[in-house]
Scaffold this motif. Structure first.
Motif, PDB file in Angstrom:
ATOM      1  N   ARG A 208       1.483   1.165   7.417  1.00 12.11           N
ATOM      2  CA  ARG A 208       0.306   0.291   7.241  1.00 12.11           C
ATOM      3  C   ARG A 208      -0.559   0.740   6.066  1.00 12.11           C
ATOM      4  O   ARG A 208      -1.782   0.610   6.096  1.00 12.11           O
ATOM      5  N   GLY A 209       0.082   1.287   5.047  1.00 11.51           N
ATOM      6  CA  GLY A 209      -0.630   1.702   3.851  1.00 11.51           C
ATOM      7  C   GLY A 209      -0.945   3.184   3.799  1.00 11.51           C
ATOM      8  O   GLY A 209      -1.284   3.713   2.732  1.00 11.51           O
ATOM      9  N   LEU A 211       1.029   5.615   3.821  1.00  8.91           N
ATOM     10  CA  LEU A 211       1.992   6.320   2.979  1.00  8.91           C
ATOM     11  C   LEU A 211       2.004   5.818   1.539  1.00  8.91           C
ATOM     12  O   LEU A 211       2.934   6.112   0.782  1.00  8.91           O
ATOM     13  N   THR A 212       0.978   5.078   1.150  1.00  9.83           N
ATOM     14  CA  THR A 212       0.835   4.692  -0.255  1.00  9.83           C
ATOM     15  C   THR A 212      -0.101   5.642  -0.990  1.00  9.83           C
ATOM     16  O   THR A 212      -0.101   5.680  -2.223  1.00  9.83           O
ATOM     17  N   GLY A 213      -0.940   6.359  -0.232  1.00  6.27           N
ATOM     18  CA  GLY A 213      -1.932   7.232  -0.842  1.00  6.27           C
ATOM     19  C   GLY A 213      -3.172   6.506  -1.307  1.00  6.27           C
ATOM     20  O   GLY A 213      -4.088   7.115  -1.876  1.00  6.27           O
ATOM     21  N   ALA A 214      -3.233   5.195  -1.074  1.00 13.16           N
ATOM     22  CA  ALA A 214      -4.358   4.393  -1.563  1.00 13.16           C
ATOM     23  C   ALA A 214      -5.603   4.535  -0.697  1.00 13.16           C
ATOM     24  O   ALA A 214      -6.700   4.171  -1.126  1.00 13.16           O
ATOM     25  N   PHE A 215      -5.433   5.039   0.513  1.00 15.86           N
ATOM     26  CA  PHE A 215      -6.559   5.093   1.453  1.00 15.86           C
ATOM     27  C   PHE A 215      -6.864   6.545   1.807  1.00 15.86           C
ATOM     28  O   PHE A 215      -6.086   7.217   2.476  1.00 15.86           O
ATOM     29  N   ARG A 216      -8.028   6.998   1.344  1.00 18.85           N
ATOM     30  CA  ARG A 216      -8.417   8.387   1.593  1.00 18.85           C
ATOM     31  C   ARG A 216      -9.779   8.485   2.297  1.00 18.85           C
ATOM     32  O   ARG A 216     -10.167   9.557   2.750  1.00 18.85           O
ATOM     33  N   ALA A 258       8.617   9.963  -8.695  1.00 18.49           N
ATOM     34  CA  ALA A 258       8.461   8.687  -7.989  1.00 18.49           C
ATOM     35  C   ALA A 258       7.063   8.626  -7.397  1.00 18.49           C
ATOM     36  O   ALA A 258       6.357   9.632  -7.318  1.00 18.49           O
ATOM     37  N   SER A 259       6.658   7.432  -6.997  1.00 16.74           N
ATOM     38  CA  SER A 259       5.361   7.304  -6.331  1.00 16.74           C
ATOM     39  C   SER A 259       5.519   7.664  -4.849  1.00 16.74           C
ATOM     40  O   SER A 259       6.632   7.720  -4.316  1.00 16.74           O
ATOM     41  N   LEU A 260       4.394   7.883  -4.220  1.00 21.22           N
ATOM     42  CA  LEU A 260       4.391   8.198  -2.792  1.00 21.22           C
ATOM     43  C   LEU A 260       5.044   7.083  -1.984  1.00 21.22           C
ATOM     44  O   LEU A 260       5.889   7.333  -1.119  1.00 21.22           O
ATOM     45  N   ALA A 261       4.683   5.843  -2.277  1.00 16.40           N
ATOM     46  CA  ALA A 261       5.262   4.710  -1.551  1.00 16.40           C
ATOM     47  C   ALA A 261       6.764   4.624  -1.774  1.00 16.40           C
ATOM     48  O   ALA A 261       7.524   4.320  -0.844  1.00 16.40           O
ATOM     49  N   GLN A 262       7.202   4.893  -2.990  1.00 16.87           N
ATOM     50  CA  GLN A 262       8.632   4.821  -3.272  1.00 16.87           C
ATOM     51  C   GLN A 262       9.423   5.863  -2.492  1.00 16.87           C
ATOM     52  O   GLN A 262      10.518   5.580  -1.998  1.00 16.87           O
ATOM     53  N   ILE A 263       8.875   7.048  -2.351  1.00 15.93           N
ATOM     54  CA  ILE A 263       9.554   8.086  -1.562  1.00 15.93           C
ATOM     55  C   ILE A 263       9.600   7.688  -0.090  1.00 15.93           C
ATOM     56  O   ILE A 263      10.622   7.852   0.582  1.00 15.93           O
ATOM     57  N   GLY A 280       5.032  -5.100   3.056  1.00 13.43           N
ATOM     58  CA  GLY A 280       4.240  -6.240   2.596  1.00 13.43           C
ATOM     59  C   GLY A 280       3.212  -5.799   1.584  1.00 13.43           C
ATOM     60  O   GLY A 280       2.881  -4.611   1.479  1.00 13.43           O
ATOM     61  N   THR A 281       2.702  -6.730   0.812  1.00 11.49           N
ATOM     62  CA  THR A 281       1.637  -6.440  -0.139  1.00 11.49           C
ATOM     63  C   THR A 281       0.985  -7.747  -0.566  1.00 11.49           C
ATOM     64  O   THR A 281       1.560  -8.828  -0.395  1.00 11.49           O
ATOM     65  N   LYS A 282      -0.206  -7.632  -1.145  1.00  9.90           N
ATOM     66  CA  LYS A 282      -0.874  -8.797  -1.726  1.00  9.90           C
ATOM     67  C   LYS A 282      -0.984  -8.663  -3.242  1.00  9.90           C
ATOM     68  O   LYS A 282      -1.580  -9.506  -3.892  1.00  9.90           O
TER      69      LYS A 282
END
Length: 330
Positions: A208-209, A211-216, A258-263, A280-282
């Motif tokens: 739910r995001g 593992l993207t690293g976008a939310f800290r 690679a990016s966090l999401a890609q791994i 999913g993404t917007k």
């Protein structure tokens, strides 16, 4: 884009699918129909042909968001939708139903919203324990005979339910949450899917995001985002507790260029061609990033390092709140 078989259904789907839920609800503000269509068009151009929605996402709005896109590309797109979780037009939660009569009504409503004559993959979104699964899947099988549905799926069910359902009609896919931070399905569900020839569709492969690293912190969430309000892995301080796990995974991603999401996605992909993640993404940028996971190769040592960096017993918070956890593994 390589394609794989969706169980024994005869359907061929892209190695990476697209989860459409967030286009309509839950993760901040919804996209307009035009914005959603542009994003889906871009995914299709890049080889994604497997699109996942449900009648409860946005109380039907998500299916409507897909309708224009699906009409243009009906022969190219494989569309999955779901029934069972009932909501009012105002978004109110009304409960579950697997009643055969309701299933047929729900299917007809989804066909109308999507603007199609047949649904490629029709899921039971959640199991209603008050209705024998044989009755529910029997009604779903009738939809196949009527030409309204091509293949049947189940979501968040136990191995016992899966076996009982498969005895009534072949089940093409079982969908459940699966990621490096959610691995319960490895014990029994995934092995049983393989035993029966059922594809496993992994939703929320990016946690739910998380593992993207976008939310800290809380300030990283925009709009009316349910994660801060109701998801146990983000709310009440759990996000901060999970950040060390995210940072360990990010270090591995950096080593692999690679990016966090890609791994995180590459880890799911490496678990087998019969496991199909549907992130999913917007955002177009995130779509491109997610598709880049297909170019990441992980060795056995890499997989071991990833799993040691993110032990599941160190993940803070359950994947769903207690109020809805009773519907899982049903």
């Amino acid at each position: 884009m390589r394609k794989v078989s969706l169980g024994r259904s005869g359907l061929e789907v892209s190695r990476l699918g697209f989860g459409c839920m967030g286009l309509a609800e839950f993760y901040g503000d919804a996209l307009s129909n035009n914005e959603a269509e542009q994003l889906l068009e871009s995914a299709l151009e890049r080889g994604v042909n497997f699109f996942d929605t449900a009648d409860m996402y946005g109380s039907g709005r998500n299916e409507e968001q897909l309708s224009g896109f699906v009409k243009k590309h009906r022969d190219e797109a494989v569309i999955a939708t779901k029934f069972a979780i009932q909501r009012g037009e105002d978004g109110a939660w009304l409960g579950l139903s697997n009643d055969p009569k309701y299933i047929k009504e729900a299917c007809n409503a989804s066909l109308k919203r999507l603007g199609v004559d047949v649904i490629d993959l029709y899921y039971m979104h959640r199991r209603d324990r008050d209705v024998p699964v044989e009755d529910s899947v029997g009604a779903m099988a009738e939809l196949v005979k009527e030409g309204k549905v091509r293949a049947l799926g189940l979501s968040e069910v136990s191995v016992e339910t899966l076996k009982q359902a498969n005895d009534v009609h072949p089940i093409a896919a079982l969908q459940s949450e699966y990621s490096i931070v959610t691995r319960e399905m490895e014990a029994e569900v995934i092995p049983t899917c393989r035993e029966l020839g059922v594809a496993f569709v992994a939703y929320s492969p990016l946690g739910r995001g998380l593992l993207t690293g976008a939310f800290r912190s809380e300030k990283d969430f925009v709009g009316n985002d349910y994660r801060l309000q109701a998801n146990p892995r983000f709310a009440d301080g759990a996000l901060e507790k999970n950040l060390p796990l995210v940072d360990r995974l990010a270090a591995i991603a950096k080593e692999k260029d690679a990016s966090l999401a890609q791994i995180a996605l590459a880890w799911v992909l490496a678990k087998g061609d019969d496991i199909i993640p549907i992130p999913g993404t917007k955002k177009l940028s995130r779509l491109s990033e997610n598709l880049g996971a297909l170019d990441v190769t992980l060795s056995a040592d890499d997989l071991k390092a990833i799993e040691e960096a993110v032990p599941v017993d160190e993940v803070a918070g359950h994947r769903y709140p207690e109020t809805t956890s009773s519907t899982l593994n049903a």
